[in-house]
Design an enzyme around this catalytic site. Structure first.
Site, short mmCIF file in Angstrom:
data_model
loop_
_atom_site.label_atom_id
_atom_site.label_comp_id
_atom_site.label_asym_id
_atom_site.label_seq_id
_atom_site.Cartn_x
_atom_site.Cartn_y
_atom_site.Cartn_z
CE LYS A 160 -3.44 2.30 2.80
NZ LYS A 160 -4.34 2.45 4.14
CD GLU B 232 9.19 -6.21 7.25
OE1 GLU B 232 8.78 -4.74 6.59
OE2 GLU B 232 8.86 -6.41 8.51
N GLY C 275 -4.92 -1.62 5.05
CA GLY C 275 -4.09 -2.75 4.36
C GLY C 275 -4.90 -4.24 4.80
NE ARG C 276 -6.68 -3.52 10.78
CZ ARG C 276 -6.24 -2.18 10.88
NH1 ARG C 276 -4.91 -2.11 10.20
NH2 ARG C 276 -6.59 -1.53 11.56
CD GLU D 289 -2.01 -4.20 11.44
OE1 GLU D 289 -2.66 -4.08 10.23
OE2 GLU D 289 -0.79 -4.45 11.35
CG HIS E 138 -6.17 -35.78 16.52
ND1 HIS E 138 -6.60 -36.97 17.11
CD2 HIS E 138 -7.32 -35.65 15.54
CE1 HIS E 138 -7.46 -37.43 16.59
NE2 HIS E 138 -8.13 -36.87 15.58
CE LYS F 217 5.63 -1.39 10.43
NZ LYS F 217 4.54 -0.35 9.42
O1 F6P Z 1 3.25 -2.79 9.87
C1 F6P Z 1 1.66 -3.16 9.77
C2 F6P Z 1 1.37 -2.69 8.44
O2 F6P Z 1 1.29 -1.35 8.15
C3 F6P Z 1 0.13 -3.40 7.98
O3 F6P Z 1 -1.16 -2.77 8.48
C4 F6P Z 1 -0.08 -3.49 6.56
O4 F6P Z 1 -0.98 -4.43 6.04
C5 F6P Z 1 1.47 -3.72 6.32
O5 F6P Z 1 2.01 -3.30 7.33
C6 F6P Z 1 1.79 -3.84 5.05
O6 F6P Z 1 2.14 -2.43 4.38
P1 F6P Z 1 2.07 -2.05 2.93
O7 F6P Z 1 1.05 -2.50 2.20
O8 F6P Z 1 2.29 -0.62 3.01
O9 F6P Z 1 3.29 -2.66 2.49
#
Ligand code: F6P
Length: 559
Positions: A208, A214, A280-281, A366, A397, A521
């Protein structure tokens, strides 16, 4: 936006407090005395049949929960969200994931723009791209057809696509495969690319913000892998022009920050946008689902969106007393606030839903893991539960022991479909029927238990009787659907989105920001130089962090 209502000051809360203290849970007795209970407490929403009857409620409790929904202004907040009011106050944003699944014929003007038109413009672009990849018209730099789509994203830019891809495996076009890289652990990208042919691989970088450490690190590693492998195979001559050509044919992006996409080297023509009003979620139904549109095809993706929309309409239109997401959200409040339940299990009896609990963890935790309300004041009640689960019967189980006989109250949602994707027999036995027998049996055992007399009557020695007693009165909700179709998966997601929203409204919190993920972060960026060996940066850390980093520095083996 008006300040949140303090739920604990409402007459409904007072009533619920009294009802909770008077309640003597007795599901056996309640079912025996009331033959209409199952029918009265079962509802439908879209294709979902939802049985609430094995919850620790009677008519008075349900009525008071509905009153609580009314007194905290649930309907007004829902309408404000649907209309695009800026209910995400800490980010000053609208919350319009429901607009992502509105049909083309709808219209919703927010700040002078018809967002439904915007949504369908992007969908058309995504569908066109998906069709070109699926048909083989889209070719890699060597002229080969794409066989593997690798989505690089994390959190909401990963969990939804993975979960839905797994849930709808039977709908994936033969010859196409998706993989998902999320973790910055270099193992993830290494494992996912190890056996891939770069000539037939397409990467979708989904972020987003297009700033996530990452995702950008993994995307750079993937870009480097692609160019190196293609050069090794003699498909690239090392010139900048050919590298750029390869990137444009093997990388597309999904983001709200299209300027940053271009800076990464991805052609804006190959970028699919969305908007800051999609959390995002809550984004799997936006362009973030591009990998799904490719794998499943535009028609199935459209059915998936229609499933969300069916539940959106139910949530908007059904009276609270018959409104499934509202009631399930209010029931969760009942357990969290009046029974101190700290967790909630979601147990799909559908192996294809094996990532559903992981998906829900971000959606629910979240969203509702908050300690302050929308006006900045501290919350007045417990908020948020730990959502967890595994597919049945694997969970049976493993951890069901604690749900059946442990000392904690763990409300659980059981999910199953009538028609399996793979009708299979073991001899004469239909295996799906054996599977579903377990689904039905578990909620029955949890609700009705087994008394000491019943255990004794089986001939159990007295000394062992207590260990074999099942107390019962463990609340469950059963959700059934005809089959695990794209529409049903969309319906299930929308159901939990609105459950989450309902709880957030009662608690007066902003379910749409996530400031709690920021500190870690920031600190990672501060600690990174210490990990890389900078003595001053190490000295600036607290004693525990210094010792841990020093352990790392002393023990890291390098080849
Ligand atoms: O660190 C949490 C977050 O901001 C989430 O809310 C989001 O889904 C995820 O990181 C990834 O963010 P992006 O889509 O901006 O890479």
């Amino acid at each position: 936006m008006s300040a949140p209502v303090d739920p604990t000051t409402t007459p409904a809360w007072e009533k619920l407090t009294q009802l909770a203290s008077d309640l003597r849970p007795d599901l056996r007795g309640w079912f025996a005395a009331d033959p209409g209970r199952a029918e009265r407490f079962s509802l439908t929403a879209g294709d979902l049949y939802v049985d609430l009857s094995k919850n620790l409620v009677d008519d008075a409790v349900l009525a008071a929960l509905v009153e609580l929904g009314e007194q905290v202004g649930l309907a007004e907040r829902r309408d404000a969200m649907y209309a695009g009011e800026k209910i995400n106050v800490t980010e000053n944003r609208s919350v319009l994931h429901t607009a992502l699944r509105r049909p083309r014929s709808d219209s919703l003007v927010v700040d002078g723009t018809d967002v439904v038109v915007q949504v369908h413009e992007v969908l058309d672009k995504v569908y066109d791209f998906a069709n070109r990849v699926r048909s083989g018209e889209w070719k890699g730099v060597t002229g080969a057809q794409i066989k593997t789509v690798v989505n690089i994203g994390i959190g909401g830019s990963d969990l939804g696509p993975v979960m839905v891809y797994e849930a709808l495996k039977p709908y994936v076009q033969a010859g196409l495969e998706c993989r998902f890289v999320s973790n910055i652990d270099p193992t993830d990208v290494a494992e996912k690319t190890a056996d891939l042919n770069p000539a037939t691989t397409l990467f979708i970088v989904a972020s987003k913000t297009f700033t996530t450490l990452e995702t950008l690190t993994n995307a750079r590693m993937a870009r480097e892998w692609l160019l190196r492998k293609l050069r090794d195979a003699g498909s690239l001559d090392g010139s900048e022009r050919m590298d750029a050509d390869a990137i444009s044919k093997h990388f597309v992006a999904v983001s709200t920050a299209l300027d940053k996409v271009a800076a990464f080297g991805i052609d804006p023509a190959n970028a699919f946008g969305f908007w800051d009003w999609v959390g995002g979620r809550y984004s799997v139904d936006s362009a973030v689902g591009t990998s799904l549109a490719v794998a499943l095809g535009p028609d199935n993706f459209a059915d998936f969106l229609a499933g969300f929309n069916a539940i959106d309409r139910h949530f908007a239109e059904a009276p609270l007393a018959e409104n499934v997401p509202a009631l399930m959200g209010l029931l969760n409040v009942w357990y969290v606030n009046f029974f101190k339940a700290g967790s909630h299990a979601v147990l799909p009896y559908a192996q294809y839903l094996h990532r559903f609990a992981a998906y829900l963890q971000q959606l629910t935790m979240e969203s509702n893991g908050k300690g302050v309300r929308t006006d900045g004041s501290e919350v007045v009640t417990e908020t948020g539960e730990i959502f967890w689960g595994e597919p049945g019967t694997n969970g049976q189980h493993a951890f069901y022991q604690l749900i059946h006989q442990g000392t904690q109250l763990i409300p659980a949602d059981f999910i199953a479909v009538a028609t399996p994707a793979h009708p299979t027999k073991d001899g004469d036995a239909d295996v799906h029927e054996l599977f579903l027998a377990n689904f039905f049996a578990q909620t029955k055992a949890l609700a009705f238990g087994k008394t000491a007399d019943e255990v004794r009557a089986e001939g159990t020695a007295d000394a062992i009787v207590p260990a074999r007693v099942f107390p019962g009165n463990r609340p469950t909700t059963s959700i059934m659907a005809p089959a695990l179709t794209p529409s049903v998966v969309g319906q299930l997601i929308a159901l939990y989105e609105h459950i989450t929203f309902t709880q957030g409204v009662v608690w007066g919190i902003n379910s749409f920001d996530q400031w709690g993920v920021e500190l870690g972060k920031q600190l990672a960026m501060q600690i990174a130089p210490a990990v890389a060996g900078d003595a001053d940066a190490l000295a600036a850390q607290d004693a525990s962090t210094q010792a841990l980093v020093s352990y790392y520095l002393a023990n890291r083996a390098r080849s």
